[in-house]
Design an enzyme around this catalytic site. Structure first.
Site, PDB file in Angstrom:
ATOM      1  N   LEU A 148      11.836  -6.792  24.101  1.00 44.04           N
ATOM      2  CA  LEU A 148      12.384  -6.258  22.862  1.00 44.04           C
ATOM      3  C   LEU A 148      12.178  -7.338  21.808  1.00 44.04           C
ATOM      4  CD1 LEU A 148      15.807  -4.716  24.019  1.00 44.04           C
ATOM      5  CD2 LEU A 148      13.644  -3.522  23.641  1.00 44.04           C
ATOM      6  N   ASP A 149      11.915  -6.920  20.572  1.00 40.08           N
ATOM      7  CA  ASP A 149      11.822  -7.903  19.503  1.00 40.08           C
ATOM      8  C   ASP A 149      13.103  -8.723  19.452  1.00 40.08           C
ATOM      9  OD1 ASP A 149       9.368  -6.870  18.788  1.00 40.08           O
ATOM     10  OD2 ASP A 149      10.195  -5.530  17.274  1.00 40.08           O
ATOM     11  N   LYS A 150      13.000  -9.940  18.977  1.00 37.38           N
ATOM     12  CA  LYS A 150      14.152 -10.831  18.927  1.00 37.38           C
ATOM     13  C   LYS A 150      15.353 -10.179  18.249  1.00 37.38           C
ATOM     14  CE  LYS A 150      15.605 -15.359  17.135  1.00 37.38           C
ATOM     15  NZ  LYS A 150      15.180 -16.585  16.405  1.00 37.38           N
ATOM     16  N   ARG A 258       8.911   0.644  14.822  1.00 37.88           N
ATOM     17  CA  ARG A 258       8.988   0.146  13.444  1.00 37.88           C
ATOM     18  C   ARG A 258       7.784   0.605  12.632  1.00 37.88           C
ATOM     19  NH1 ARG A 258       9.907  -6.127  14.509  1.00 37.88           N
ATOM     20  NH2 ARG A 258      10.065  -6.215  12.231  1.00 37.88           N
TER      21      ARG A 258
END
Length: 333
Positions: A148-150, A258
């Protein structure tokens, strides 16, 4: 799915060259056969990052047919990371001898990287799991099979055994995983329910960003449902001020949700990369009041078959406090 890094001791990129004489096969498979030290998944990631060229011309699609020529693969230097265990609290949803499922908080990177050497999920897992964490992912990211993105919160699974790592990687590669995210967006995608299917690859104008491409890139599929809309549109036919959108992934491309929501004119609120344009003043005020300082995206559902026991597992968590507060404030618009 994450790909295993090739560990080198050099600070400079490593360039591997191979000449392909016969044409016709898929590029990623052809290169994987010619360069056995690199996995096909690793090569797919390198191709998407623009690190593979043929006769000096960059390539962008691993699914394209391989043409004869001299191929160069640039391996970026891997930081000499030997992550140290850190006593970071984890919200553990499930754990057995083979895997662990956690609810990752926003602000925590999945694994160490440049500028983010500590405080990662790997550091926390090394402390929590000790020597049982699978090492297939490499020195820098043991146990990690997807990311997962930060600044995206939500459910993640990590492997504690090599057999689980292999099995989970196969599930992610086959897209045999249930993954649903909830996002709060500027405006709302139209229609209220649909499928977004595009090619996604590196942006030609900014290599740090991903983009929807007309050619090249990799196929990306997201199903979405608008669950709620906030702020009546000023004119009939216009979009509302904001929305809550559930997104189900059928592929796992970098920044997929996104990029896809932004391509529908409904970027995720708080997204510093893809959230071009400013929300309406009431939405900006709601973001400030909620204290949201990241993209409003949460991995809410993760379901899969346990790669060792065969048990069907499904985990669901609610968004954290910042997204809940924003959702509640937006509902008053």
């Amino acid at each position: 799915m994450s790909d295993e890094p090739l560990i080198t001791e050099d600070d400079e990129p490593t360039v591997l060259e191979v000449r392909i004489e016969a044409a016709g096969g898929r590029l990623d498979k052809t290169l994987a056969d010619a360069l056995p030290e690199l996995s096909r998944a690793r090569l797919q990631a390198l191709i998407a990052a623009g690190a593979v060229s043929r006769d000096g011309a960059p390539l962008s699609a691993g699914s394209a047919k391989a043409a004869p020529g001299l191929y160069a693969v640039v391996l970026p230097p891997v930081m000499p990371a030997d992550p140290r265990p850190e006593a970071i609290p984890l919200d553990v949803l499930f754990e057995d001898d083979d895997l662990i499922v956690v609810d990752k908080p926003a602000g925590m990177a999945a694994h160490p990287g440049p500028g983010c050497e500590t405080g990662t999920l790997v550091n926390a897992l090394l402390h929590h799991c000790g020597d049982s964490l699978s090492g297939i992912g490499g020195v820098a990211r043991p146990g990690i099979v997807h990311r997962l993105d930060k600044d995206t919160s939500g459910v993640m699974v990590a492997a504690k055994s090599d057999r689980a790592h292999t099995g989970l990687s196969a599930l992610f590669a086959a897209h045999d995983i249930e993954r649903t995210y909830v996002a709060l967006t500027r405006g709302a995608p139209s229609p209220a329910r649909g499928r977004i299917e595009t090619l996604i690859g590196r942006s030609s104008s900014d290599r740090k960003k991903m983009a929807v491409l007309r050619s090249g890139g990799r196929n990306a599929i997201t199903d979405y449902v608008v669950e709620a809309v906030y702020g009546a549109p000023s004119k009939p036919g216009n979009a509302p001020m904001a929305a809550r959108v559930a997104c189900t992934l059928h592929t796992g491309r970098t920044h997929q949700i996104r990029v896809h929501l932004a391509s529908k004119g409904a970027p995720i609120l708080g997204d510093p990369v893809y959230g071009s344009g400013s929300p309406a003043a009431p939405v900006r005020a709601a973001i400030a009041a909620a204290g949201l300082q990241r993209q409003a995206l949460h991995a809410t559902v993760l379901g899969f078959v346990h790669p060792v026991t065969g048990e069907a597992l499904r985990f669901q968590t609610a968004p954290p406090a910042d997204m809940r507060a924003l959702d509640e404030t937006l509902s008053d618009l």
